[in-house]
Design a protein around this motif. Structure first.
Motif, PDB file in Angstrom:
ATOM      1  N   HIS A 547       7.265   0.978   3.855  1.00 22.82           N
ATOM      2  CA  HIS A 547       5.904   1.043   4.625  1.00 22.82           C
ATOM      3  C   HIS A 547       5.855   2.292   5.710  1.00 22.82           C
ATOM      4  O   HIS A 547       4.763   2.817   5.809  1.00 22.82           O
ATOM      5  CB  HIS A 547       5.858  -0.313   5.359  1.00 22.82           C
ATOM      6  CG  HIS A 547       4.595  -0.456   6.152  1.00 22.82           C
ATOM      7  ND1 HIS A 547       4.230  -0.005   7.343  1.00 22.82           N
ATOM      8  CD2 HIS A 547       2.976  -1.007   5.852  1.00 22.82           C
ATOM      9  CE1 HIS A 547       3.212  -0.351   7.871  1.00 22.82           C
ATOM     10  NE2 HIS A 547       2.310  -0.864   6.844  1.00 22.82           N
ATOM     11  N   ASP A 548       6.863   2.421   6.247  1.00 24.70           N
ATOM     12  CA  ASP A 548       6.901   3.384   7.522  1.00 24.70           C
ATOM     13  C   ASP A 548       7.229   4.896   7.096  1.00 24.70           C
ATOM     14  O   ASP A 548       7.542   5.794   7.817  1.00 24.70           O
ATOM     15  CB  ASP A 548       7.630   2.960   8.824  1.00 24.70           C
ATOM     16  CG  ASP A 548       7.008   1.828   9.272  1.00 24.70           C
ATOM     17  OD1 ASP A 548       5.855   1.618   9.247  1.00 24.70           O
ATOM     18  OD2 ASP A 548       7.726   1.006   9.908  1.00 24.70           O
ATOM     19  N   ASP A 567      -0.761   4.679   3.177  1.00 21.89           N
ATOM     20  CA  ASP A 567      -2.069   4.243   2.942  1.00 21.89           C
ATOM     21  C   ASP A 567      -2.859   4.907   1.857  1.00 21.89           C
ATOM     22  O   ASP A 567      -3.647   4.224   1.267  1.00 21.89           O
ATOM     23  CB  ASP A 567      -2.894   4.907   4.343  1.00 21.89           C
ATOM     24  CG  ASP A 567      -2.475   3.961   5.672  1.00 21.89           C
ATOM     25  OD1 ASP A 567      -1.725   2.751   5.127  1.00 21.89           O
ATOM     26  OD2 ASP A 567      -2.381   4.526   6.663  1.00 21.89           O
ATOM     27  N   GLU A 568      -2.437   6.210   1.359  1.00 21.82           N
ATOM     28  CA  GLU A 568      -2.978   6.769   0.262  1.00 21.82           C
ATOM     29  C   GLU A 568      -2.823   6.075  -1.061  1.00 21.82           C
ATOM     30  O   GLU A 568      -3.728   5.857  -1.774  1.00 21.82           O
ATOM     31  CB  GLU A 568      -2.430   8.283   0.235  1.00 21.82           C
ATOM     32  CG  GLU A 568      -2.964   9.330   1.444  1.00 21.82           C
ATOM     33  CD  GLU A 568      -2.150  10.600   1.134  1.00 21.82           C
ATOM     34  OE1 GLU A 568      -2.379  11.691   2.044  1.00 21.82           O
ATOM     35  OE2 GLU A 568      -1.314  10.735   0.541  1.00 21.82           O
ATOM     36  N   LEU A 569      -1.483   5.696  -1.021  1.00 22.32           N
ATOM     37  CA  LEU A 569      -1.299   4.867  -2.243  1.00 22.32           C
ATOM     38  C   LEU A 569      -1.925   3.486  -2.439  1.00 22.32           C
ATOM     39  O   LEU A 569      -2.409   2.924  -3.496  1.00 22.32           O
ATOM     40  CB  LEU A 569       0.205   4.708  -2.605  1.00 22.32           C
ATOM     41  CG  LEU A 569       0.753   6.102  -2.720  1.00 22.32           C
ATOM     42  CD1 LEU A 569       2.513   5.802  -2.723  1.00 22.32           C
ATOM     43  CD2 LEU A 569       0.714   6.903  -3.946  1.00 22.32           C
ATOM     44  N   TYR A 576       1.287   1.620  -7.103  1.00 25.14           N
ATOM     45  CA  TYR A 576       1.758   1.008  -5.657  1.00 25.14           C
ATOM     46  C   TYR A 576       0.786   0.146  -5.066  1.00 25.14           C
ATOM     47  O   TYR A 576       1.040  -0.982  -4.595  1.00 25.14           O
ATOM     48  CB  TYR A 576       1.936   2.087  -5.068  1.00 25.14           C
ATOM     49  CG  TYR A 576       2.422   1.805  -3.528  1.00 25.14           C
ATOM     50  CD1 TYR A 576       3.958   1.495  -3.165  1.00 25.14           C
ATOM     51  CD2 TYR A 576       1.926   1.732  -2.322  1.00 25.14           C
ATOM     52  CE1 TYR A 576       4.394   1.288  -2.309  1.00 25.14           C
ATOM     53  CE2 TYR A 576       2.214   1.452  -1.228  1.00 25.14           C
ATOM     54  CZ  TYR A 576       3.568   1.051  -1.073  1.00 25.14           C
ATOM     55  OH  TYR A 576       4.175   0.687   0.100  1.00 25.14           O
ATOM     56  N   GLY A 577      -0.393   0.387  -5.257  1.00 26.64           N
ATOM     57  CA  GLY A 577      -1.489  -0.523  -4.477  1.00 26.64           C
ATOM     58  C   GLY A 577      -1.325  -1.807  -5.236  1.00 26.64           C
ATOM     59  O   GLY A 577      -1.498  -2.869  -4.448  1.00 26.64           O
ATOM     60  N   LYS A 578      -1.188  -1.999  -6.466  1.00 26.68           N
ATOM     61  CA  LYS A 578      -1.010  -3.379  -7.081  1.00 26.68           C
ATOM     62  C   LYS A 578       0.214  -3.933  -6.716  1.00 26.68           C
ATOM     63  O   LYS A 578       0.123  -5.458  -6.313  1.00 26.68           O
ATOM     64  CB  LYS A 578      -1.233  -3.191  -8.720  1.00 26.68           C
ATOM     65  CG  LYS A 578      -2.584  -2.853  -9.162  1.00 26.68           C
ATOM     66  CD  LYS A 578      -2.723  -2.474 -10.672  1.00 26.68           C
ATOM     67  CE  LYS A 578      -3.893  -2.107 -11.201  1.00 26.68           C
ATOM     68  NZ  LYS A 578      -3.831  -1.768 -12.526  1.00 26.68           N
TER      69      LYS A 578
END
Length: 596
Positions: A547-548, A567-569, A576-578
């Motif tokens: 995350h960081d 955030d972009e992904l 990655y979003g899924k």
């Protein structure tokens, strides 16, 4: 890479032995000289015995005083021989101890000098057998058998020369009768080397099977492979038993044949000497002296006979120990570098350029990996199980080499760096750590042998190893003897080594995965201290680890399919979003973030 370690040839073993003897040539010369003096003193006794017999036969008026003088001389020479023989063996044993230490240290240096990518593919059981069983047999032989053989050889040569000088005819008769011994030894030597090499190799194979079974015990139990591993062990035991029975059969032929042959010279000299004495060609004293010389010859020849078996076993072990020098550090896969490094690659920048990798050469598990990691960046590599994350970590750490393409640090191929130089650039931290049964100081100095106690203490303080202040002997406390470290403390010791090595890049592969929650939190705090100011590449098996991070690389089926910030992904709503949405929705109370 081959699963069989090489074995040195006979010429290489002889060359190594000559080097070991030459390294302590003064001791070798001293053993030979002192032993020659002992053998010369030993020749006087039988000669004086013959003089006593001839003196008695001649019957001079002062026969008793003459016999007393001769007997006293024989006593003095016997005492001198005893003292000189003891001195020769003492010198020989000391030489053997030094040479055995030299062989062990050379083996250890060679193993430690192997690149990690090569050492990881070697059969561990066979390597352990060479460093323990084979090295111990070589050391025992150098410590005891070699000095005794040197003594026996010199003594035997002096006795043979003495009997020839005493009476050439009797001497030739006795030596001709030794043909049987030579025939038995020649028959044995022609068969011994391959037999003992096979026995040693089968022992190494058995050790490899046992080590592999013990190491993978949990996997074997989970997959129900107990019967298969039992069969593999039984097959290895059967081969080892057969190989050792063959060497036993060779000994059962050699020793009885040699015992019979060693009695023939004495019998031959007594028969021929009796005939010559009856014809007045030699005196009775000469016959008795020649008989005693040849009877004494049995002693050193028996020593040689019984040592020859140990020497053959030791020669096979010596060949296995020296064979480590022939371990190829070349890669079985063809590899091409990505041309000359550009200016932008200089410094601590890590670049992966079109890297492909295959474990077997038949199928790639990484496909066209392109990646650039800037100095000081924190990069997380995520993906589903089997995506190739740990494999990429091994390439980045220089433990493996890409089949094609390149992985460079500052423009230099990572896999080409020597272990000492590599450790200054990049270190891979996994959940596996090792603590040696040695002092805390020496456990730490593995990373930096020249580190001072102040630097060692600073490294321990940096990782929060507060338990050090309670050690009974400070840094001289022996781990495994004076204290036993738990998982968190052992990992802190490993992290202190990393702090001492001071690499600019750390690769993390779930360093706290196998620790209990309390130990894991303690280790994570220690790890956070080590990560300060360094490039960090984290292999994230759990998404909250990523995350960081400054950037996240997403792997799927051996390829990097996405790369960007968290955030972009997430906003892209792709792989990655899924994954993030599935993990986040499946956990109402996500755990606190790990240090990236």
């Amino acid at each position: 890479m081959s699963r069989h370690l090489p074995v040195a040839g006979s010429g290489d073993v002889r060359a190594a032995l000559v080097r070991d003897l030459g390294a302590d040539r003064r001791a070798v010369a001293a053993v030979i000289v002192v032993n020659a003096l002992a053998s010369a003193a030993g020749l006087a006794g039988p000669w004086l015995l013959g003089r006593i017999i001839d003196t008695i036969q001649a019957g001079p008026t002062d026969v008793l005083s003459a016999v007393d003088r001769l007997a006293f001389g024989a006593l003095l020479f016997t005492i001198a021989q005893t003292v000189l023989s003891w001195w020769a063996l003492k010198l020989g044993y000391r030489f053997g101890e030094r040479t055995a230490a030299r062989v062990r240290e050379r083996f250890l240096r060679r193993v430690l000098a192997l690149p990690p990518r090569v050492a990881d593919h070697l059969p561990s059981g066979d390597l352990i057998a060479r460093g323990s069983t084979d090295a111990s047999l070589v050391a025992t032989t150098l410590r005891y058998a070699v000095p005794e053989v040197m003594v026996a050889v010199v003594h035997a040569l002096f006795l043979m020369i003495a009997v020839l000088v005493l009476d050439p005819l009797l001497g030739l008769c006795g030596l001709v009768c030794l043909i049987g011994v030579g025939t038995a030894v020649r028959w044995y030597l022609r068969r011994a080397r391959p037999a003992y090499l096979e026995a040693a190799a089968s022992g190494g194979e058995l050790a490899d099977v046992i080590a592999g079974t013990a190491k993978g015990a949990r996997t074997i139990e989970l997959l129900g492979l107990e019967q298969r591993r039992r069969q593999a062990a039984e097959s290895a035991i059967t081969r080892a038993r057969s190989a050792n029975l063959r060497t036993l059969w060779l000994r059962t032929v050699l020793f009885p044949s040699a015992e019979i042959s060693l009695a023939l010279p004495v019998i031959g000299v007594l028969l021929i000497g009796g005939i010559l004495y009856a014809d007045g060609l030699v005196s009775l004293g000469v016959v008795v002296t020649a008989t005693v010389y040849l009877r004494q010859l049995v002693g050193p020849l028996e020593t040689l006979m019984y040592s020859i078996e140990q020497l053959q076993g030791a020669a096979a072990s010596y060949a296995r120990v020296e064979g480590v020098a022939d371990v190829s550090t070349a890669e079985p896969q063809q590899y091409t570098r990505g041309g000359n490094a550009s200016d932008e690659d200089q410094g601590d920048r890590i670049r992966v350029n079109n890297a492909h990798y295959s474990y077997t050469g038949a199928r790639d598990v990484l496909h066209g990996i392109d990646l650039l990691v800037e100095p000081g960046e924190r990069l997380a590599i995520v993906g589903t199980s089997g995506a190739g994350k740990p494999t990429l970590a091994r390439l980045l750490a220089g433990l493996d080499r890409p089949r094609t393409g390149s992985v460079t640090i500052g423009g230099a191929p990572v896999a080409d760096l020597s272990p000492d130089v590599l450790r200054e650039h990049v270190v891979l931290i996994t959940q596996d750590h090792h603590v040696f049964h040695d002092t805390v100081r020496d456990n730490l100095r593995i990373a930096r042998p020249d580190a001072t106690d102040q630097e060692l203490q600073a490294a321990l303080d940096a990782v929060g190893a507060k338990w050090v202040v309670d050690l009974p002997h400070g840094l001289d406390t022996e781990v495994g003897h004076d204290i036993t470290l738990d998982g968190a403390s052992a990992q802190q010791l490993s992290l202190a080594r990393v702090a001492l090595a001071d690499p600019h890049t750390l690769i993390l592969d779930e360093a706290t995965a196998q620790l209990d929650p309390r130990s894991a939190r303690q280790t994570e705090r220690s790890l956070a201290a080590v990560l300060q100011g360094r490039t960090v590449i984290a292999i994230a098996h759990r998404l909250h680890t990523a995350h960081d991070a400054d950037r996240i690389a997403v792997m799927e089926a051996g390829e990097i399919v996405e790369i960007g910030t968290h955030d972009e992904l997430v906003n892209a709503r792709r792989v990655y979003g899924k994954l993030w949405q599935a993990w986040h929705s499946g956990s109402s109370n996500p755990p606190p973030d790990d240090p990236p």
